[in-house]
Design a protein around this motif. Structure first.
Motif, PDB file in Angstrom:
ATOM      1  N   GLU A  98     -20.028 105.387  17.568  1.00 16.41           N
ATOM      2  CA  GLU A  98     -20.053 104.253  16.643  1.00 16.41           C
ATOM      3  C   GLU A  98     -19.871 104.572  15.166  1.00 16.41           C
ATOM      4  O   GLU A  98     -19.650 103.654  14.372  1.00 16.41           O
ATOM      5  N   HIS A 113     -22.908 105.487  21.317  1.00 17.17           N
ATOM      6  CA  HIS A 113     -21.584 105.069  21.780  1.00 17.17           C
ATOM      7  C   HIS A 113     -21.115 103.815  21.056  1.00 17.17           C
ATOM      8  O   HIS A 113     -21.919 102.960  20.686  1.00 17.17           O
ATOM      9  N   ASN A 115     -20.277 100.370  20.814  1.00 14.00           N
ATOM     10  CA  ASN A 115     -20.778  99.350  21.730  1.00 14.00           C
ATOM     11  C   ASN A 115     -21.051  98.028  21.005  1.00 14.00           C
ATOM     12  O   ASN A 115     -22.178  97.528  20.998  1.00 14.00           O
ATOM     13  N   LYS A 119     -23.758  96.224  25.437  1.00 16.49           N
ATOM     14  CA  LYS A 119     -23.939  96.359  26.892  1.00 16.49           C
ATOM     15  C   LYS A 119     -24.674  97.657  27.191  1.00 16.49           C
ATOM     16  O   LYS A 119     -24.881  98.480  26.315  1.00 16.49           O
ATOM     17  N   HIS A 121     -24.880 101.393  29.206  1.00 16.35           N
ATOM     18  CA  HIS A 121     -23.864 102.422  29.425  1.00 16.35           C
ATOM     19  C   HIS A 121     -23.400 102.468  30.875  1.00 16.35           C
ATOM     20  O   HIS A 121     -24.183 102.300  31.796  1.00 16.35           O
ATOM     21  N   HIS A 130     -20.010 100.280  27.854  1.00 14.07           N
ATOM     22  CA  HIS A 130     -19.744 100.305  26.418  1.00 14.07           C
ATOM     23  C   HIS A 130     -18.230 100.330  26.202  1.00 14.07           C
ATOM     24  O   HIS A 130     -17.495 100.890  27.016  1.00 14.07           O
ATOM     25  N   GLU A 131     -17.777  99.778  25.084  1.00 11.29           N
ATOM     26  CA  GLU A 131     -16.352  99.870  24.750  1.00 11.29           C
ATOM     27  C   GLU A 131     -15.932 101.329  24.575  1.00 11.29           C
ATOM     28  O   GLU A 131     -14.787 101.692  24.784  1.00 11.29           O
ATOM     29  N   ASP A 133     -17.038 103.923  26.348  1.00 13.68           N
ATOM     30  CA  ASP A 133     -17.127 104.723  27.578  1.00 13.68           C
ATOM     31  C   ASP A 133     -15.727 105.033  28.103  1.00 13.68           C
ATOM     32  O   ASP A 133     -14.906 104.131  28.262  1.00 13.68           O
TER      33      ASP A 133
END
Length: 196
Positions: A98, A113, A115, A119, A121, A130-131, A133
């Motif tokens: 992030e 992460h 995110n 959400k 993980h 996560h966006e 991941d």
């Protein structure tokens, strides 16, 4: 009196189309379209634009370069490509984090992460993912790996370029795709800031 009534009727008959034109649905539609165009010009520019690109040059904990990751926005998501070397052989997690900051040796400044949708993980998590991941990397014995992923779960190049940026982090272990918050992926062994 009769001629006055006829004259009034004739005047109304001639004026009726002009009066009707001002109040018909098509006139209302034209005004609505004009208002929408005006709003469109004053609205914020569209965030996602196909063809946008970004890149991250990763370094290890000692500050040595280990490779690059590129991002290309497509109409359907982000194409992510990378070539890394001098990574320990085996399976490693790779995530987008992030914050656009990579202070060695532990790279904790990269934050969690990426995110924005908050959400949990993991691709296997009912409340995920996560966006940031991404699939695991399988690094060969020579320490090299080349990869290509397609991310379509809300990640965009523009979203990574927010006020605090984003970074790419390679972890010491594999992501189990379910344990919150980071897939039990271990320490951070390489990091690179995402930039245009």
């Amino acid at each position: 009196m009769k001629s006055h009534a006829l004259l009034t009727a004739a005047t109304l008959a001639l004026a009726a189309p002009a009066l009707a034109q001002k109040t018909t649905p098509s006139a209302v539609r034209e005004k609505t379209v004009e208002a929408a165009k005006k709003d469109e010009k004053t609205a914020a520019p569209q965030e996602t634009k196909a063809g946008d690109t970004a890149k991250a040059s990763l370094k290890d904990a000692k500050g040595q370069p280990v490779g690059d990751v590129t991002f290309e926005q497509t109409p359907h998501g982000v194409l992510i490509k990378g070539t890394l070397s001098n990574i320990p052989a085996g399976t490693h997690a790779i995530h987008i984090h992030e914050a656009g900051k990579c202070d060695a040796p532990e790279f904790k400044t990269a934050g969690g992460h990426f995110n924005p949708s908050k959400k949990t993980h993991g691709m296997l998590s009912p409340g995920g993912k996560h966006e940031g991941d991404l699939p695991n990397l399988n690094v060969a014995q020579d320490g090299k790996v080349q990869f290509e992923f397609f991310a379509n779960g809300g990640l965009t190049v523009a979203s990574m370029m927010d006020t605090d940026g984003a970074s790419v982090v390679v972890h010491a272990k594999a992501d189990d795709y379910k344990t919150d918050p980071a897939g039990d992926a271990g320490g951070r062994i390489a990091c690179g800031v995402v930039s245009k």
